[in-house]
Design an enzyme around this catalytic site. Structure first.
Site, PDB file in Angstrom:
ATOM      1  N   HIS A  68      -9.067   9.670   4.171  1.00 57.10           N
ATOM      2  CA  HIS A  68      -8.804   8.637   3.059  1.00 57.10           C
ATOM      3  C   HIS A  68      -9.310   9.404   1.600  1.00 57.10           C
ATOM      4  O   HIS A  68     -10.227  10.079   1.695  1.00 57.10           O
ATOM      5  CB  HIS A  68      -9.685   7.537   3.430  1.00 57.10           C
ATOM      6  CG  HIS A  68      -9.088   6.257   2.715  1.00 57.10           C
ATOM      7  ND1 HIS A  68      -9.080   6.108   1.099  1.00 57.10           N
ATOM      8  CD2 HIS A  68      -8.169   5.303   2.907  1.00 57.10           C
ATOM      9  CE1 HIS A  68      -8.549   5.111   0.733  1.00 57.10           C
ATOM     10  NE2 HIS A  68      -7.836   4.451   1.926  1.00 57.10           N
ATOM     11  N   ARG A  79      -1.192   9.071   1.979  1.00 57.16           N
ATOM     12  CA  ARG A  79      -2.650   9.446   1.838  1.00 57.16           C
ATOM     13  C   ARG A  79      -2.789  10.845   1.921  1.00 57.16           C
ATOM     14  O   ARG A  79      -3.615  11.454   1.214  1.00 57.16           O
ATOM     15  CB  ARG A  79      -3.473   8.898   2.948  1.00 57.16           C
ATOM     16  CG  ARG A  79      -3.597   7.275   2.746  1.00 57.16           C
ATOM     17  CD  ARG A  79      -4.367   7.000   3.892  1.00 57.16           C
ATOM     18  NE  ARG A  79      -4.485   5.344   3.578  1.00 57.16           N
ATOM     19  CZ  ARG A  79      -5.068   4.402   4.438  1.00 57.16           C
ATOM     20  NH1 ARG A  79      -5.289   4.863   5.622  1.00 57.16           N
ATOM     21  NH2 ARG A  79      -5.169   3.617   4.187  1.00 57.16           N
ATOM     22  N   GLU A  99       0.955  -1.239   0.034  1.00 56.79           N
ATOM     23  CA  GLU A  99       0.020   0.135   0.114  1.00 56.79           C
ATOM     24  C   GLU A  99       1.014   1.348  -0.008  1.00 56.79           C
ATOM     25  O   GLU A  99       2.012   0.984   0.272  1.00 56.79           O
ATOM     26  CB  GLU A  99      -0.842  -0.080   1.132  1.00 56.79           C
ATOM     27  CG  GLU A  99      -2.036  -1.224   1.401  1.00 56.79           C
ATOM     28  CD  GLU A  99      -2.985  -1.111   2.349  1.00 56.79           C
ATOM     29  OE1 GLU A  99      -2.622  -0.702   3.393  1.00 56.79           O
ATOM     30  OE2 GLU A  99      -4.112  -1.587   2.139  1.00 56.79           O
ATOM     31  N   ARG A 141      -0.681   8.680   9.483  1.00 59.14           N
ATOM     32  CA  ARG A 141      -0.503   7.354   9.742  1.00 59.14           C
ATOM     33  C   ARG A 141      -0.178   6.600   8.552  1.00 59.14           C
ATOM     34  O   ARG A 141      -0.530   6.548   7.375  1.00 59.14           O
ATOM     35  CB  ARG A 141      -1.839   6.605  10.284  1.00 59.14           C
ATOM     36  CG  ARG A 141      -2.016   5.412  10.469  1.00 59.14           C
ATOM     37  CD  ARG A 141      -3.433   4.779  10.543  1.00 59.14           C
ATOM     38  NE  ARG A 141      -4.186   4.932   9.509  1.00 59.14           N
ATOM     39  CZ  ARG A 141      -4.962   4.117   8.926  1.00 59.14           C
ATOM     40  NH1 ARG A 141      -5.010   2.813   9.705  1.00 59.14           N
ATOM     41  NH2 ARG A 141      -5.869   4.025   7.863  1.00 59.14           N
ATOM     42  N   HIS A 148     -11.244   9.513   7.990  1.00 57.62           N
ATOM     43  CA  HIS A 148     -10.916   8.002   7.835  1.00 57.62           C
ATOM     44  C   HIS A 148     -10.259   7.827   9.396  1.00 57.62           C
ATOM     45  O   HIS A 148     -10.610   6.678   9.835  1.00 57.62           O
ATOM     46  CB  HIS A 148      -9.942   7.810   6.794  1.00 57.62           C
ATOM     47  CG  HIS A 148      -9.696   6.278   6.770  1.00 57.62           C
ATOM     48  ND1 HIS A 148     -10.764   5.340   6.478  1.00 57.62           N
ATOM     49  CD2 HIS A 148      -8.648   5.598   6.687  1.00 57.62           C
ATOM     50  CE1 HIS A 148     -10.214   4.130   6.283  1.00 57.62           C
ATOM     51  NE2 HIS A 148      -8.823   4.071   6.349  1.00 57.62           N
TER      52      HIS A 148
HETATM   53  C1  FAD Z   1     -13.564   1.589   6.427  1.00 59.23           C
HETATM   54  C2  FAD Z   1     -12.300   1.477   7.381  1.00 59.23           C
HETATM   55  C3  FAD Z   1     -11.280   0.700   6.775  1.00 59.23           C
HETATM   56  C4  FAD Z   1     -10.077   0.691   7.737  1.00 59.23           C
HETATM   57  N1  FAD Z   1      -8.907  -0.245   6.848  1.00 59.23           N
HETATM   58  C5  FAD Z   1      -7.941  -0.596   7.838  1.00 59.23           C
HETATM   59  C6  FAD Z   1      -6.782  -1.270   7.315  1.00 59.23           C
HETATM   60  O1  FAD Z   1      -6.802  -1.872   6.234  1.00 59.23           O
HETATM   61  N2  FAD Z   1      -5.802  -1.630   7.935  1.00 59.23           N
HETATM   62  C7  FAD Z   1      -5.566  -1.029   9.313  1.00 59.23           C
HETATM   63  O2  FAD Z   1      -4.646  -1.071   9.941  1.00 59.23           O
HETATM   64  N3  FAD Z   1      -6.576  -0.006   9.655  1.00 59.23           N
HETATM   65  C8  FAD Z   1      -7.557   0.153   8.839  1.00 59.23           C
HETATM   66  N4  FAD Z   1      -8.572   0.952   9.401  1.00 59.23           N
HETATM   67  C9  FAD Z   1      -8.473   1.589  10.850  1.00 59.23           C
HETATM   68  C10 FAD Z   1      -8.685   0.664  11.907  1.00 59.23           C
HETATM   69  O3  FAD Z   1      -9.852  -0.173  11.610  1.00 59.23           O
HETATM   70  C11 FAD Z   1      -9.148   0.971  13.083  1.00 59.23           C
HETATM   71  O4  FAD Z   1      -8.149   2.205  13.522  1.00 59.23           O
HETATM   72  C12 FAD Z   1      -8.995   0.146  14.364  1.00 59.23           C
HETATM   73  O5  FAD Z   1      -9.986  -1.077  13.976  1.00 59.23           O
HETATM   74  C13 FAD Z   1      -9.601   0.669  15.642  1.00 59.23           C
HETATM   75  O6  FAD Z   1      -9.921  -0.521  16.358  1.00 59.23           O
HETATM   76  P1  FAD Z   1     -10.282   0.014  17.852  1.00 59.23           P
HETATM   77  O7  FAD Z   1     -10.433  -1.380  18.566  1.00 59.23           O
HETATM   78  O8  FAD Z   1      -9.461   0.982  18.561  1.00 59.23           O
HETATM   79  O9  FAD Z   1     -11.364   0.597  17.770  1.00 59.23           O
HETATM   80  P2  FAD Z   1     -13.008  -0.013  17.014  1.00 59.23           P
HETATM   81  O10 FAD Z   1     -12.569  -1.163  16.175  1.00 59.23           O
HETATM   82  O11 FAD Z   1     -13.436   1.392  16.371  1.00 59.23           O
HETATM   83  O12 FAD Z   1     -14.031  -0.082  18.181  1.00 59.23           O
HETATM   84  C14 FAD Z   1     -14.259   0.975  19.013  1.00 59.23           C
HETATM   85  C15 FAD Z   1     -15.597   0.082  20.210  1.00 59.23           C
HETATM   86  O13 FAD Z   1     -15.715   0.894  21.091  1.00 59.23           O
HETATM   87  C16 FAD Z   1     -17.012   1.065  21.111  1.00 59.23           C
HETATM   88  N5  FAD Z   1     -17.777   2.377  21.956  1.00 59.23           N
HETATM   89  C17 FAD Z   1     -17.173   3.451  21.624  1.00 59.23           C
HETATM   90  N6  FAD Z   1     -17.741   4.564  22.176  1.00 59.23           N
HETATM   91  C18 FAD Z   1     -18.222   3.944  23.297  1.00 59.23           C
HETATM   92  C19 FAD Z   1     -18.971   4.128  24.544  1.00 59.23           C
HETATM   93  N7  FAD Z   1     -19.138   5.364  25.013  1.00 59.23           N
HETATM   94  N8  FAD Z   1     -19.276   3.277  25.178  1.00 59.23           N
HETATM   95  C20 FAD Z   1     -19.490   1.967  25.028  1.00 59.23           C
HETATM   96  N9  FAD Z   1     -18.722   1.339  23.807  1.00 59.23           N
HETATM   97  C21 FAD Z   1     -18.147   2.315  23.132  1.00 59.23           C
HETATM   98  C22 FAD Z   1     -17.686   0.745  19.884  1.00 59.23           C
HETATM   99  O14 FAD Z   1     -19.033   0.544  19.737  1.00 59.23           O
HETATM  100  C23 FAD Z   1     -16.674  -0.283  19.238  1.00 59.23           C
HETATM  101  O15 FAD Z   1     -17.310  -1.466  19.804  1.00 59.23           O
HETATM  102  C24 FAD Z   1      -9.910   1.188   8.714  1.00 59.23           C
HETATM  103  C25 FAD Z   1     -11.144   2.078   9.252  1.00 59.23           C
HETATM  104  C26 FAD Z   1     -12.059   1.993   8.464  1.00 59.23           C
HETATM  105  C27 FAD Z   1     -13.100   2.884   9.190  1.00 59.23           C
END
Ligand code: FAD
Length: 523
Positions: free
Chosen positions: A241, A288, A113, A384, A349
């Site tokens: 993005h 990006r 990428e 990032r 993004h």
């Molecule tokens: C479309 C898209 C494509 C992506 N592609 C990539 C990729 O290919 N490679 C990569 O490395 N990264 C990618 N990213 C970024 C990556 O997906 C995220 O940075 C990562 O998944 C974040 O993980 P996390 O566990 O920190 O948060 P999340 O996976 O967002 O989980 C957050 C959790 O917290 C919960 N939550 C939030 N607020 C509260 C609250 N007040 N009370 C209770 N629960 C709450 C939510 O419901 C959720 O369950 C992408 C992101 C998107 C949106």
């Protein structure tokens, strides 16, 4: 109602779930999550997870790629930690049951990428995040010490403030004792007391009008920690993005992964002309921020609403094999990628900044860790590198879990924590006021604090947001707390933090592009 648990995890994305599996062996664990258990940014990750995997690649190359993308503002130690420990953590994901695509030779089919000097992205078709989330949830469900409370919205973390002590941002030894959680099915606010709390609430895409993030991404964790006087860092670095599908009326925006450009797709203006040569020698595969700014500039100077991604010359069979989700989505909209060009626009993004943590995911508040997109480890600096965020989440979840297990035996529950003010207001506010204010926040942020910024635009955004802040605080005081109202409050806080940090940084660097400090023609 009060409940006690050793470890309280707020969020069920990759960060919360992988941490949970590691701390649950000898401890009771609650995972509270505000929507369905799998709804998260994680679930929508398409491209994959970066890791050094083959002989031609080296740890040093991945480190350098990350540092270059971060435009000199990465914390090099954090970068070294993530890249060095990353491969082992990805192996653990595989052991837990996550599948990644292999090639005919039976080795992992590694994608490349933007910004990566080597092929190092493990992926599962174009639904990598969905696959990781599936595998982790399957393990979580089997674990006897883990309870998942879905449709539970965390309102605020509990600190000495709730015991009547004065807590300021300069206070030393602020401690977290748990959180107030709204059960959105019963509308009751529960007090969950914990020895250790993990913030794993993900990103804040919905502070902007156009985003690839699902609706859960409202920056709750960062706002909660900021209100509790914890430190927050690097909020000015917001990653747009470059290529979300231009489909007016669709919210959130559907992402067209960068891996498609890695596969050979080319960006063109509406008249079918390539334009990236004007901006960067790496053309469509430039980092990006450069691609997003280039598109933004083309749209502004040409007065158009989107640019195109041209996939017509690519191998149809291989494309469908690699990107079935994107192919199906386009076909549903009558866009055949081998006949038609795909219209795309940039969308918010990823948030590089967040809750300041050390190399073990420990925040500046005692007994409160933060991991994943809501945390700022220093890995990303000013920008990032693609596919580094899933990796960061698993590496820091491991480290935070290790320290949690070491610390837990010496921590006891804090007593006399009051319940949420049950005598508070009973009046529920009209939804129309809340949704309209949310739209206003998103418009302010998109119009004045987007891909290209200026001192004047930031000042205007600050003044406009202040009005919304005052209105909303008044509303919050006199209204029953609902998830929507809490999220609006958090979005206003996130907007304020992005603007404040952006105003403080008197330079153009990485994702923070200021016309006042740049010689480029981009406006
Ligand atoms: C479309 C898209 C494509 C992506 N592609 C990539 C990729 O290919 N490679 C990569 O490395 N990264 C990618 N990213 C970024 C990556 O997906 C995220 O940075 C990562 O998944 C974040 O993980 P996390 O566990 O920190 O948060 P999340 O996976 O967002 O989980 C957050 C959790 O917290 C919960 N939550 C939030 N607020 C509260 C609250 N007040 N009370 C209770 N629960 C709450 C939510 O419901 C959720 O369950 C992408 C992101 C998107 C949106």
């Amino acid at each position: 109602m009060q409940q006690k648990v050793d470890v309280l995890i707020i969020g069920s994305g990759i960060a919360g779930l992988s941490y949970a599996l590691k701390v649950a062996e000898n401890n009771s664990v609650f995972i509270v999550t505000k929507s369905n258990e799998d709804e998260s940014n994680t679930k929508y990750a398409q491209g994959g997870i970066a890791a050094v995997w083959h002989d031609k690649d080296t740890i040093e190359k991945h480190i350098q790629d990350t540092l270059i993308a971060g435009a000199g503002l990465c914390d090099e130690e954090a970068v070294r930690v993530v890249v060095t420990e990353g491969t082992e953590r990805v192996c653990e994901l595989i052991e837990l049951g996550a599948n990644f695509d292999k090639n005919k030779e039976g080795t992992y089919d590694l994608a490349k990428e933007g910004g990566h000097s080597e092929h190092r992205i493990l992926h599962y078709k174009d639904i990598t995040g969905y696959e990781i989330e599936r595998a982790l949830i399957a393990q979580i469900r089997k674990h006897k010490n883990i309870t998942v409370l879905d449709h539970h919205y965390a309102i605020d973390v509990i600190t000495q403030h709730h015991l009547g002590e004065v807590v300021t941002s300069h206070s030393k030894d602020i401690k977290c004792f748990g959180a107030y959680i709204l059960n959105t099915k019963t509308q009751k606010i529960e007090t969950v007391l914990s020895k250790i709390t993990l913030m794993a609430t993900g990103g804040a895409g919905h502070v902007y009008a156009t985003t690839t993030n699902p609706t859960i991404a409202t920056g709750d964790g960062i706002a909660m920690v900021y209100r509790a006087k914890g430190r927050v860092k690097d909020m000015e670095f917001v990653q747009f993005h470059p290529t979300s599908l231009y489909n007016p009326g669709e919210h959130p925006s559907f992402l067209i992964t960068e891996a498609i450009r890695g596969f050979g797709a080319v960006l063109k203006t509406i008249d079918g002309k390539e334009f990236m040569q004007k901006y960067d020698e790496r053309l469509s595969l430039a980092p990006r921020d450069i691609v997003a700014r280039a598109i933004d500039n083309e749209l502004k100077t040409r007065g158009e609403d989107f640019v195109y991604l041209d996939c017509r010359h690519l191998d149809r069979k291989a494309f469908i094999e690699h990107f079935p989700n994107i192919y199906n989505k386009c076909m549903d909209l009558d866009i055949d990628p081998f006949v038609n060009l795909i219209p795309v626009v940039p969308a918010m993004h990823y948030l590089c900044g967040g809750i300041l943590v050390d190399n073990n995911g420990q925040s500046t508040i005692g007994n409160l860790f933060a991991v994943g997109e809501c945390a700022c480890t220093g890995l990303h600096g000013a920008n990032r590198l693609a596919s580094n965020s899933l990796l960061e989440a698993v590496v820091f979840a491991h480290r935070a879990a290790k320290l949690t297990s070491e610390n837990l035996p010496s921590i006891s529950f804090t007593e006399n924590i009051p319940n949420w003010d049950a005598e508070g207001p009973e009046h529920a506010e009209e939804m129309v006021l809340i949704t309209q204010s949310q739209r206003e926040v998103q418009q302010i942020m998109s119009n004045y604090v987007g891909i290209v910024r200026s001192e004047l635009r930031l000042k205007r955004a600050f003044d406009r947001l202040e009005i919304l802040y005052k209105e909303n605080e008044a509303l919050y005081e006199k209204t029953t707390v609902t998830q929507k109202l809490g999220e609006l409050r958090n979005l206003i806080c996130i907007g304020y933090l992005i603007i404040k940090h952006a105003m403080r940084r008197k330079e153009s660097v990485g994702l923070h592009y200021m016309v006042n400090y740049s010689k480029d023609a981009v406006k």
